[in-house]
Design a protein around this motif. Structure first.
Motif, PDB file in Angstrom:
ATOM      1  N   GLU A 105       0.444  -1.556  -0.279  1.00  0.00           N
ATOM      2  CA  GLU A 105      -0.324   0.223   0.029  1.00  0.00           C
ATOM      3  C   GLU A 105       0.356   1.298  -0.181  1.00  0.00           C
ATOM      4  N   VAL A 147       1.125  -6.539   4.106  1.00  0.00           N
ATOM      5  CA  VAL A 147      -0.451  -5.101   4.837  1.00  0.00           C
ATOM      6  C   VAL A 147      -1.702  -6.014   3.545  1.00  0.00           C
ATOM      7  N   SER A 148      -0.924  -6.737   2.704  1.00  0.00           N
ATOM      8  CA  SER A 148      -1.471  -7.050   1.704  1.00  0.00           C
ATOM      9  C   SER A 148      -1.646  -7.750   0.598  1.00  0.00           C
ATOM     10  N   GLN A 156      -1.869  -8.263  -2.483  1.00  0.00           N
ATOM     11  CA  GLN A 156      -2.350  -7.643  -4.002  1.00  0.00           C
ATOM     12  C   GLN A 156      -1.330  -8.174  -5.077  1.00  0.00           C
ATOM     13  N   ARG A 166      -1.440  -4.492   9.915  1.00  0.00           N
ATOM     14  CA  ARG A 166      -1.240  -3.316   9.849  1.00  0.00           C
ATOM     15  C   ARG A 166      -0.941  -2.601  11.476  1.00  0.00           C
ATOM     16  N   GLU A 169      -0.635   0.226  11.972  1.00  0.00           N
ATOM     17  CA  GLU A 169      -1.223   1.763  12.180  1.00  0.00           C
ATOM     18  C   GLU A 169      -1.523   2.017  13.274  1.00  0.00           C
ATOM     19  N   MET A 199      -8.482 -10.810   4.858  1.00  0.00           N
ATOM     20  CA  MET A 199      -8.676 -10.009   3.646  1.00  0.00           C
ATOM     21  C   MET A 199      -8.474 -11.101   2.500  1.00  0.00           C
ATOM     22  N   TYR A 240       0.021   2.534  -7.464  1.00  0.00           N
ATOM     23  CA  TYR A 240      -0.243   1.477  -8.207  1.00  0.00           C
ATOM     24  C   TYR A 240      -2.306   1.210  -9.434  1.00  0.00           C
ATOM     25  N   GLU A 265     -16.049   1.828   4.994  1.00  0.00           N
ATOM     26  CA  GLU A 265     -15.855   1.032   4.073  1.00  0.00           C
ATOM     27  C   GLU A 265     -15.680  -0.623   4.658  1.00  0.00           C
ATOM     28  N   LEU A 266     -15.767  -0.696   3.203  1.00  0.00           N
ATOM     29  CA  LEU A 266     -16.007  -2.960   3.526  1.00  0.00           C
ATOM     30  C   LEU A 266     -15.237  -3.092   2.594  1.00  0.00           C
ATOM     31  N   ILE A 267     -14.803  -2.675   1.332  1.00  0.00           N
ATOM     32  CA  ILE A 267     -13.846  -2.923   0.482  1.00  0.00           C
ATOM     33  C   ILE A 267     -13.128  -2.046  -0.418  1.00  0.00           C
ATOM     34  N   GLY A 268     -11.893  -2.513  -0.678  1.00  0.00           N
ATOM     35  CA  GLY A 268     -10.979  -1.069  -1.224  1.00  0.00           C
ATOM     36  C   GLY A 268     -10.309  -1.612  -2.584  1.00  0.00           C
ATOM     37  N   ARG A 276      -5.883  -1.564 -11.634  1.00  0.00           N
ATOM     38  CA  ARG A 276      -4.167  -1.374 -11.977  1.00  0.00           C
ATOM     39  C   ARG A 276      -3.223  -0.360 -13.043  1.00  0.00           C
ATOM     40  N   GLY A 297     -12.404  -6.436   4.271  1.00  0.00           N
ATOM     41  CA  GLY A 297     -11.854  -7.009   4.928  1.00  0.00           C
ATOM     42  C   GLY A 297     -12.805  -7.658   5.738  1.00  0.00           C
TER      43      GLY A 297
END
Ligand code: 4AD
Ligand code: MG
Length: 465
Positions: A171, A209-210, A212, A233, A235, A248, A366, A388-391, A395, A436
């Protein structure tokens, strides 16, 4: 005569649905014990369902003494006859002829009374699974995981496993937990900084963290893939929707644009709702009654109606027009805060909403640059109660544009060379998103705190177990 102990175990859920007249063996934990007029009633729960199986022992029964000695919390192994129950609210009850207390519960067993606050239960996360609420949460969580695999499997997605130990910050937000075997009391230093070359992998490593970036590599060969794994994370936000360790689900699709990405996300969320509404009726009715009144109606409505879609610019304009008093300022170029997300989905449209086409400055490097030059093909799915459920995003598939974005973000180009390679060898438009999993469980159960939908939550300054 066969030994009763050889009788196979029946789960409580199956016993409650079975016809009376059968001999059954039940193994579980005593939820309540009641004594009245020479009769002992005790309820057994084994986690297979919300309801308990009641056992009834009369004063003349040879198991009376064993039943009378039981206390809440004990582990028991009971054999008996399943009989029609004269009591209201239950079809059947057990008439035990053998009661084995497998493990007594010490008198200070903390779950004696009926209701405890969720805050208190968090301090005994190793025991809270033996309450109605947490049993239901973890069963629904499991059902959502199964529904996830079913959904993607049915669509021909390949389930892939991406690294948990990683050297890249997907991220680009710098919220990484470092993983090291260096001696922290004696850290090797070179040129005034930690000598990463002396570390286990010969370079710095982190918890992912992902998944992806690696999922993208796999999609550009397998076409449609998804991951389902833990992410981490560092955070420092102590909120009811942030955990330091969470799960995730990340699908990634080759030859797919942002609209296709939103379509998949909408179909996925609706399939999940349909599955739990149909398969977890008892637990869902419990959440509707005890945790979030109106939940069932809300979820049924969402399952059956189209999600809203609007651009970030439209969302900001609506927020500016709202006249609502927000704590954080609203304006083009600013991130949406939880209060803004909640207003949009709860007050403005009253159902889930995709916000698309975000300013590039507040999104990851990205994401595909739109033709307007200042927004990217990003989407956030906001849902009532959670935000927020999805981000996700389309790409950037153009090598030169991606390289410029990596430089602009101040990231080390050598670390992302392999990622740019994907755009040099058979690049194709591709899109994906991350859902998430704990936020999903919150949304579906109505539980208000992320700490109460994962068995052992990790949050800043809190890592018991
Ligand atoms: O929006 P995020 O940061 O997106 C990504 O990580 C992308 N790489 C996903 C992708 O395109 N493959 O995170 C995705 C989702 C969020 O929408 C949120 O639901 C959840 O992950 N999430 C968290 N959940 C719990 N605690 C946290 N600290 C979370 N951070 C993100
Ligand atoms: Mg996000």
């Amino acid at each position: 005569m066969t030994d009763e102990r050889d009788l196979p175990r029946t789960r409580v859920a199956a016993a409650l649905a079975a016809d009376p007249g059968r001999r059954l063996r039940i193994q579980g934990w005593v939820r309540t014990v009641r004594r009245s007029k020479g009769v002992v009633f005790f309820e057994i729960n084994d986690g297979s369902c919300l309801a308990n199986l009641q056992a009834v022992v009369g004063a003349d029964d040879e198991t009376f003494e064993a039943a009378a000695a039981l206390a809440t919390g004990a582990a028991v192994d009971v054999t008996g006859l399943l009989a029609e129950s004269p009591a209201r609210g239950q079809r059947v009850e057990l008439r035990p002829d053998r009661i084995t207390r497998v493990g007594a519960a010490a008198p200070d067993f903390p779950l004696q009374k009926k209701r405890h606050s969720f805050e208190f239960l968090r301090t005994i996360a190793h025991l809270r699974v033996r309450t109605n609420t947490f049993g239901a949460v973890f069963r629904v969580r499991s059902a959502l995981a199964h529904a996830t695999h079913r959904f993607f499997h049915e669509r021909g997605f390949v389930y892939v496993h991406t690294p948990i130990l990683t050297s890249s910050d997907t991220e680009g937000a710098g919220e990484l937990f470092r993983v090291t075997t260096l001696d922290l009391a004696n850290v090797p230093v070179r040129d005034g900084a930690v000598d990463d070359a002396a570390d286990f992998f010969g370079r710095a490593a982190y918890l992912t963290v992902s998944g992806q970036l690696c999922a993208e590599a796999l999609a550009l060969g397998l076409s449609d893939v998804y991951t389902f794994g833990p992410t981490f994370r560092a955070e420092n936000s102590n909120t009811s929707r942030h955990a330091s360790e969470f799960w995730m689900i990340e699908p990634e699709m080759a030859f797919c644009d942002l609209a296709g990405d939103c379509d998949l996300a909408e179909a996925y969320v609706k399939a999940l709702l349909a599955d739990v509404l149909e398969g977890c009726t008892e637990d869902m009715a419990f959440f509707d009654k005890r945790i979030a009144p109106g939940l069932l109606e809300r979820l049924e409505h969402v399952r059956d109606s189209a999600f809203e879609r609007m651009t970030y610019a439209e969302a900001v304009a609506a927020l500016e027009r709202s006249g609502a008093a927000f704590e954080y300022p609203v304006g083009f170029g600013r991130p949406l805060q939880a209060e803004h997300e909640r207003w949009l989905t709860e007050k403005h449209v009253g159902r889930p909403i995709f916000v698309v086409d975000w300013p590039k400055e507040i999104k990851a490097f990205y994401m595909r640059r739109n033709d307007d030059g200042h927004t990217v093909a990003a989407m956030d799915l906001l849902v009532p109660g959670v935000g927020e459920l999805i981000g996700g995003s389309q790409r950037e598939e153009r090598a030169d544009v991606l390289e410029a974005a990596i430089a602009e973000a101040g990231l080390d180009p050598t670390a992302y060379a392999w990622y740019v390679d994907l755009r040099r060898y058979g690049s194709a438009p591709h899109s994906g998103f991350g859902l998430g999993f704990e936020r999903l469980v919150m949304y579906v159960t109505g539980m208000a705190n992320i700490r109460d939908v994962i068995p052992f939550p990790r949050t800043p300054r809190s890592c018991p177990y």
